[in-house]
Design an enzyme around this catalytic site. Structure first.
Site, short mmCIF file in Angstrom:
data_model
loop_
_atom_site.label_atom_id
_atom_site.label_comp_id
_atom_site.label_asym_id
_atom_site.label_seq_id
_atom_site.Cartn_x
_atom_site.Cartn_y
_atom_site.Cartn_z
N LYS A 1 0.87 -1.17 0.00
CA LYS A 1 0.00 0.00 0.00
C LYS A 1 0.91 1.22 0.00
O LYS A 1 2.02 1.18 0.52
CB LYS A 1 -0.89 -0.03 1.26
CG LYS A 1 -1.71 1.22 1.42
CD LYS A 1 -3.09 0.97 1.97
CE LYS A 1 -3.89 2.25 1.89
NZ LYS A 1 -4.40 2.52 0.54
N CYS B 1 -0.91 12.97 -6.74
CA CYS B 1 -0.95 13.81 -5.54
C CYS B 1 -0.48 15.22 -5.92
O CYS B 1 0.29 15.39 -6.86
CB CYS B 1 0.01 13.25 -4.51
SG CYS B 1 1.65 12.99 -5.17
C1 FMN Z 1 -9.52 0.24 -1.80
C2 FMN Z 1 -8.44 0.65 -2.75
C3 FMN Z 1 -7.25 1.18 -2.26
C4 FMN Z 1 -6.24 1.58 -3.14
N1 FMN Z 1 -5.06 2.08 -2.63
C5 FMN Z 1 -4.08 2.46 -3.47
C6 FMN Z 1 -2.84 2.93 -2.97
O1 FMN Z 1 -2.59 2.97 -1.75
N2 FMN Z 1 -1.90 3.33 -3.87
C7 FMN Z 1 -2.10 3.27 -5.24
O2 FMN Z 1 -1.20 3.63 -6.01
N3 FMN Z 1 -3.25 2.79 -5.75
C8 FMN Z 1 -4.24 2.39 -4.89
N4 FMN Z 1 -5.41 1.90 -5.40
C9 FMN Z 1 -5.57 1.78 -6.87
C10 FMN Z 1 -5.29 0.35 -7.37
O3 FMN Z 1 -3.97 -0.04 -7.10
C11 FMN Z 1 -5.55 0.25 -8.89
O4 FMN Z 1 -4.68 1.13 -9.57
C12 FMN Z 1 -6.98 0.59 -9.29
O5 FMN Z 1 -7.90 0.17 -8.30
C13 FMN Z 1 -7.39 0.00 -10.65
O6 FMN Z 1 -7.34 -1.41 -10.62
P1 FMN Z 1 -8.65 -2.34 -10.30
O7 FMN Z 1 -9.78 -1.81 -11.12
O8 FMN Z 1 -8.25 -3.74 -10.64
O9 FMN Z 1 -8.91 -2.17 -8.82
C14 FMN Z 1 -6.42 1.48 -4.54
C15 FMN Z 1 -7.63 0.95 -5.03
C16 FMN Z 1 -8.62 0.53 -4.17
C17 FMN Z 1 -9.89 -0.05 -4.74
#
Ligand code: FMN
Length: 295
Positions: free
Chosen positions: A46, A131
């Site tokens: 994370k 960010c």
């Molecule tokens: C609950 C949640 C927390 C996330 N936390 C982060 C994070 O801490 N850092 C980051 O770069 N992306 C974060 N993301 C984005 C995911 O890594 C990813 O880029 C995005 O969800 C698209 O992929 P998916 O549709 O398979 O979830 C988060 C996504 C979700 C759903």
């Protein structure tokens, strides 16, 4: 099935999306069985920040048709807490560790990258650039010049692969990806979540405590495929593609659009072994694809 991301050799092309798989909690639940059947070829942490963060006020999640909006807001223990408590546990995972970092100034990014990359347990770093830079007020990953300057500042600080996680909340991600390449990044990953809002049906006001959040899951896959194609046409860097991947067929679509590897995100919340299934399905699909010369 092996792939290379900079100097990082991975056994297969399926990773996790940052923030979507809590490996420390999963180890507590599944014990050593998790290590014997780890679903990803590398583990992406994370995102961590220099100082601890509590995250956004609740509610933080909203389910949409085929996806979800989250406004988790990067809660984390901060650099010191991560190095002391999380890193030793993540180092026990049987795959290379990629640490995701985010900051609101180049100096803070530099402190994070310097401190994290000197730990031998860390194989690579991912820069979360979704960010604002407090000095310019600009979202770093929305501005090619900001992204390039950040990469140029961080590149001399580490020999480890630097992966830039692009934001999809731009008209075109290609110039930002090109800027990351020119600044010395080893790879780009995309997409992060798409800015989104949900309304509370009872009040008509925004549901999420933070007002808005980021959309992820199957609903974003067509957007992600389009952005991966655009970025592939613009850079020769390895691309880690993600956004709505739930199956091997989804993953293959990303590889066909030019991704080198893929990451599973939201699907992990429904099935912690989604990554393993995606890899197995992709492997099965890749054989005929190769013999038909479609890859
Ligand atoms: C609950 C949640 C927390 C996330 N936390 C982060 C994070 O801490 N850092 C980051 O770069 N992306 C974060 N993301 C984005 C995911 O890594 C990813 O880029 C995005 O969800 C698209 O992929 P998916 O549709 O398979 O979830 C988060 C996504 C979700 C759903």
């Amino acid at each position: 099935m092996s792939v290379r991301i900079g100097s990082l050799e991975l056994e297969h092309p399926v990773l996790n999306g940052s923030g979507t798989f809590d490996a420390i909690a999963a180890r507590q639940v599944f014990g050593d069985a998790l290590l014997e059947r780890f679903p990803f070829a590398a583990f992406v942490s994370k995102t961590i920040t220099l100082e601890p963060r509590a995250g956004n006020p609740p509610p933080r999640l909203w389910e949409t048709p085929s996806g979800m909006i989250n406004s988790i807001g990067l809660p984390n223990k901060g650099l010191e807490g991560f190095l002391a408590h999380d890193l030793p546990q993540l180092a026990e995972l049987p795959v290379p560790l990629i640490v995701s970092v985010m900051a609101t100034s180049r100096d803070d990014f530099a402190r994070l990258v310097g401190a994290v990359s000197e730990r031998e347990e860390v194989a690579a770093l991912e820069l979360n650039v979704s960010c604002p830079n407090v000095k310019s007020g600009l979202i770093v990953g929305a501005e090619p010049a900001e992204t390039r300057a950040l990469c140029e500042a961080l590149r001399p600080l580490t020999d480890k692969p630097l992966i830039v996680k692009l934001t999809p909340n731009v008209a075109d991600p290609a110039p930002v990806a090109r800027a990351a390449e020119e600044g010395g990044a080893d790879a780009v990953s995309l997409i992060n979540t798409l800015r989104a809002t949900a309304l509370d049906p009872r009040t008509g006001e925004p549901w999420l405590g933070a007002g808005s959040g980021g959309l992820s899951g199957a609903a974003v896959k067509p957007v992600a495929l389009d952005q991966v194609r655009r970025v592939r046409a613009a850079v020769s860097l390895p691309i880690i593609g993600m956004g709505g991947i739930e199956s091997g067929a989804d993953a293959l679509d990303f590889l066909r659009c030019g991704a080198t590897a893929v990451a599973v995100g939201t699907a992990n919340f429904r099935d912690p072994l989604a990554g393993e299934r995606v890899r197995a399905e992709l492997e099965a699909l890749s054989e005929p694809a190769r013999s038909l010369d479609l890859k």
